[in-house]
Enzyme design. Structure first.
Site, PDB file in Angstrom:
ATOM      1  N   ASP A 405     -29.451  -1.516  14.494  1.00 13.17           N
ATOM      2  CA  ASP A 405     -28.352  -0.717  15.031  1.00 13.17           C
ATOM      3  C   ASP A 405     -28.862   0.115  16.210  1.00 13.17           C
ATOM      4  O   ASP A 405     -29.914   0.755  16.131  1.00 13.17           O
ATOM      5  CB  ASP A 405     -27.826   0.194  13.921  1.00 13.17           C
ATOM      6  CG  ASP A 405     -26.684   1.073  14.375  1.00 13.17           C
ATOM      7  OD1 ASP A 405     -25.617   0.534  14.694  1.00 13.17           O
ATOM      8  OD2 ASP A 405     -26.871   2.310  14.417  1.00 13.17           O
ATOM      9  N   GLU A 441     -28.921  -4.773  18.475  1.00 13.48           N
ATOM     10  CA  GLU A 441     -27.692  -4.291  19.103  1.00 13.48           C
ATOM     11  C   GLU A 441     -28.174  -3.612  20.382  1.00 13.48           C
ATOM     12  O   GLU A 441     -28.696  -2.500  20.335  1.00 13.48           O
ATOM     13  CB  GLU A 441     -26.959  -3.301  18.202  1.00 13.48           C
ATOM     14  CG  GLU A 441     -25.653  -2.839  18.805  1.00 13.48           C
ATOM     15  CD  GLU A 441     -24.940  -1.791  17.954  1.00 13.48           C
ATOM     16  OE1 GLU A 441     -23.698  -1.824  17.891  1.00 13.48           O
ATOM     17  OE2 GLU A 441     -25.628  -0.924  17.370  1.00 13.48           O
TER      18      GLU A 441
END
Length: 766
Positions: A405, A441
């Site tokens: 993330d 990401e």
């Protein structure tokens, strides 16, 4: 400014009470007591005087709590905690009734406090109290009144709530602009979860990892609880748990669908934010980690005194046995402790300056994540925490990869994103981590944080440019088809450098963050009222089209068009070069009622409704998804390891990739710049680079795909020789019945009737 703040503190007592001293009991500037310092010291002294087990010196490695055999063959547990800058550390052991025994750790090696406690074994609950200066202006926030979770705890028992006692500062101090400088002396131990000592008893010798090559992978993004909570085939007591995901009924759906890996939304132990708890909501997605070694206890059906570890391992084994890899969505960019006004749960109280990025005003946190804090990955102890955690999940918990993330935040050096950063360098040389699947990401919320296409060759990336181009094409918003051409063929403009391959692109149309596939064709505006934030949360840039009505409707034409658009989007995704990622439930029309930020919806909004296939249209969508994935698995031309060259491979002029207009002619440069809603894509199976495991050339069928987003039907002339003499129709999304392939044969040069807003896939038969 400092003098003004100290003056405010000196006279800032709550109305009706005398002013409190401007310094804390340890003499640090800005300290404030809520309980009497003398009372607090007496409580600590009584705790220290309780009879407890002896503490032997032990060892500084490994960090955390590890059962072992000590001197003289005595069994016990070694405790080790990195706490740079701390003045003292107490190990706190808790009995079943909550009675606390504090044991000072007196051994200090390279900033690691450690000790071996004989007789302590699996199931023991524990935490730490760390002593040091309280001086928020320099970033020092030690407060021994706060029980701290071991960052290396492998199991966590208890639920995080956020009463005032859990904050290192006085949360409700009337002068909120200086509240974070007022130390709270109330004991947090009754209000926070405890770490649990876990037995090391698993060597994974009976496990067989699937080791699916990247080019063959299909990722299925899934929430452990949401996927299983309403599944009628899973026993009720297992729903919402790791055991539920391991149940044959859950695995059967994954296998029949044809995915090769589940990407689990965060399963690290996480906490709920204060603003959600105040509104009666909870953090559902889990992007608020507090324990990087512990599987989230809320997903355990068997108990939280260490049983969650074994249950997670059994889930991984069950998925592996079915040929499915396990990828974890991990959140190492920030923690649940938020900014200066957040709670003190672990790292903030262990060494705030050592773990977090601070601004030049060290009271404040550098926030590249939008969540209040950012881990300071440049610091060796933080880098060690992250890499130790990653290796643990691979070697001891059996997982096969990670999706990071806001990975750009991890790649920052001191300020800017740096692809030569310590984090990326360590991952690249680590003998364990460089062999697992690594997905970035590739952005964060800081300046220069958007890094799509920039990560080094070891990494794959979520490709949001794929998402945007495909969404825009099917809603009729692309000015031309140049960008779509790149996205369908592997995004060579982003990834054809440094030895990267087409599978560097993780292609997705939807993800957990945003509309579901069904909502993407049902809503043009977000509808997040249930989140309690005035519909201000969530993105405004949805690139969606509601097909003529906002929200659900009984209009049969609109309903049929929406199903067709879902078929178009799924077909486009699964025929594209790269690694496709599906979101659980999209294959059968899951809806969140237009909520594009359901992070706090731990209810029917966020859970998968397994009754959806009872609707014939949803059942046909599921059938098409299964058929497309089976087609992808059978045909290597749809999952290439190398980029297309676009050049003739043989004397007949046939290329490995060719683009066609509706007239059946190859596209010219001018065609790429012209506004168009139609694109013909020819994939040659004759000239696939590379060889199979036996060294043989890889050959396959060739395919022609026609993507037509216009609202009018189209006559498309099929290319004749050398491209093909005949074609067999394989997929036509204009058809409602998708259970069986059409199978109709067409001749090269023939005009094919293509329905409005549809995809047609044809296999070259001769």
């Amino acid at each position: 400014m400092r003098a003004e703040q100290e003056e405010n503190l000196a006279r800032g007592a709550v109305a009706g009470t005398p002013p409190l001293p401007a310094r804390g009991p340890d003499g640090a500037a800005g300290g404030r007591t809520v309980a009497s310092a003398a009372e607090q010291e007496a409580v600590q002294q009584r705790a220290l005087e309780r009879a407890g087990p002896p503490v032997w010196p032990g060892a500084p490695t490994p960090l955390g709590a590890r059962c072992r055999v000590g001197p003289g063959g005595v069994a016990g547990t070694n405790f080790a905690l990195w706490a740079g800058g701390a003045e003292a550390v107490e190990l706190c052991l808790f009995d079943g009734d909550g009675t606390e025994t504090r044991l000072p750790l007196t051994e200090l090696t390279h900033e690691i406090w450690h000790g071996f406690v004989p007789g302590i074994g699996p199931g023991q609950r524990y935490g730490y109290r760390v002593h040091g200066r309280w001086d928020p202006w320099t970033g020092a926030r030690w407060n021994p009144a706060k029980l701290l979770l071991d960052p290396y705890a492998r199991a966590v028992d208890g639920e995080f709530s956020l009463p005032p006692e859990v904050y290192g500062h006085v949360r409700d101090w009337p002068q909120q602009h200086v509240a974070d400088t007022v130390r709270d002396e109330r004991d947090s131990a009754p209000h926070v979860p405890k770490g649990v000592v876990v037995q090391d008893d698993d060597d994974w010798s009976d496990d067989r990892r699937p080791k699916t090559p990247w080019q063959d992978s299909v990722i299925y993004e899934v929430h452990v609880k949401g996927f299983t909570k309403l599944h009628p085939g899973i026993p009720e007591h297992l729903r919402g748990t790791y055991a539920g995901l391991a149940h044959p009924a859950a695995i059967d759906h994954l296998v029949r669908l044809g995915v090769t890996a589940v990407e689990l939304l965060p399963v690290h132990q996480f906490a709920h934010e204060d603003h959600l708890l105040r509104r009666g909501l909870r953090n559902y997605w889990g992007y608020n980690s507090v324990g990087y070694f512990a599987p989230h206890a809320g997903y355990s059906s068997s108990g939280t005194a260490g049983q969650q570890v074994g249950e997670f391992k059994k889930m991984v084994r069950a998925l592996h046995a079915a040929g499915i890899e396990v990828i974890l969505d991990v959140v190492y960019n920030h923690t649940a402790e938020a900014g200066e006004l957040g709670p003190t749960l672990s790292l903030k109280g262990i060494d705030n300056r050592g773990y977090y990025r601070l601004q030049s005003d060290a009271r404040r946190y550098a926030d590249y994540t939008g969540c209040g804090n950012t881990l300071h990955v440049v610091q060796p102890q933080v880098l060690r925490l992250i890499t130790d955690s990653l290796r643990y999940w691979v070697t001891e918990m059996g997982v096969d990869g990670f999706r990071f993330d806001l990975a750009a935040a991890l790649a920052r050096s001191f300020h800017d994103v740096d692809m030569l950063s310590p984090f990326l360098a360590v991952i690249a040389q680590d003998p364990v981590l460089r062999r697992v699947k690594l997905i970035a990401e590739p952005w964060d919320v800081g300046n220069g944080g958007y890094q799509v296409g920039a990560f080094p060759p070891l990494w794959t990336e979520w490709n949001d440019r794929y998402r945007d181009a495909v969404r825009d094409f099917w809603r009729g918003a692309l000015p031309d088809v140049r960008d779509l051409g790149y996205r369908l063929s592997g995004s060579s403009d982003l990834y054809a450098w440094g030895g990267r391959r087409p599978y560097a692109s993780v292609n997705f149309v939807t993800a957990h963050d945003g509309f579901t596939l069904r909502d993407l064709v049902t809503y043009e505006r977000k509808h997040n009222e249930a989140n309690g934030e005035g519909n201000r949360d969530g993105t405004h840039d949805n690139r969606s089209w509601n097909c003529g009505a906002e929200g659900e409707t009984d209009d049969p034409e609109i309903r049929a068009l929406r199903l067709r658009q879902q078929r178009n989007l799924l077909t486009t995704l699964l025929l594209s070069t790269g690694v496709p990622m599906l979101v659980s439930g999209d294959e059968m029309g899951r809806t969140q009622g237009g909520n594009n930020n359901a992070y706090c919806q731990d209810n029917e909004i966020g859970w998968l409704d397994w009754s959806l296939p009872e609707d014939p249209g949803r059942a046909q969508l599921l059938a098409l998804s299964r058929r497309l994935l089976a087609l992808r698995h059978r045909h290597p031309v749809l999952r290439r390891r190398a980029f297309f060259s676009g050049r003739p491979q043989r004397a007949d002029g046939l290329r490995d990739l060719a683009w066609f207009t509706a007239e059946g002619t190859e596209m010219t440069e001018g065609d790429w710049y012209a506004r168009a809603g139609t694109l013909g894509l020819y994939l040659s199976g004759r000239d696939i680079p590379g060889r199979d495991a036996r060294g043989e050339r890889i050959t396959d069928d060739s395919f022609l795909a026609v993507l037509h987003s216009d609202h009018r039907p189209l006559d498309f002339r099929l290319p004749g020789p050398p491209w093909a003499e005949t074609y067999e129709l394989v997929v036509d999304t204009a058809r409602e019945d998708q259970s069986e392939p059409p199978g109709t044969v067409h001749r090269g040069g023939e005009v094919l009737a293509v329905g409005a807003r549809s995809v047609v896939l044809l296999r070259v038969s001769r």
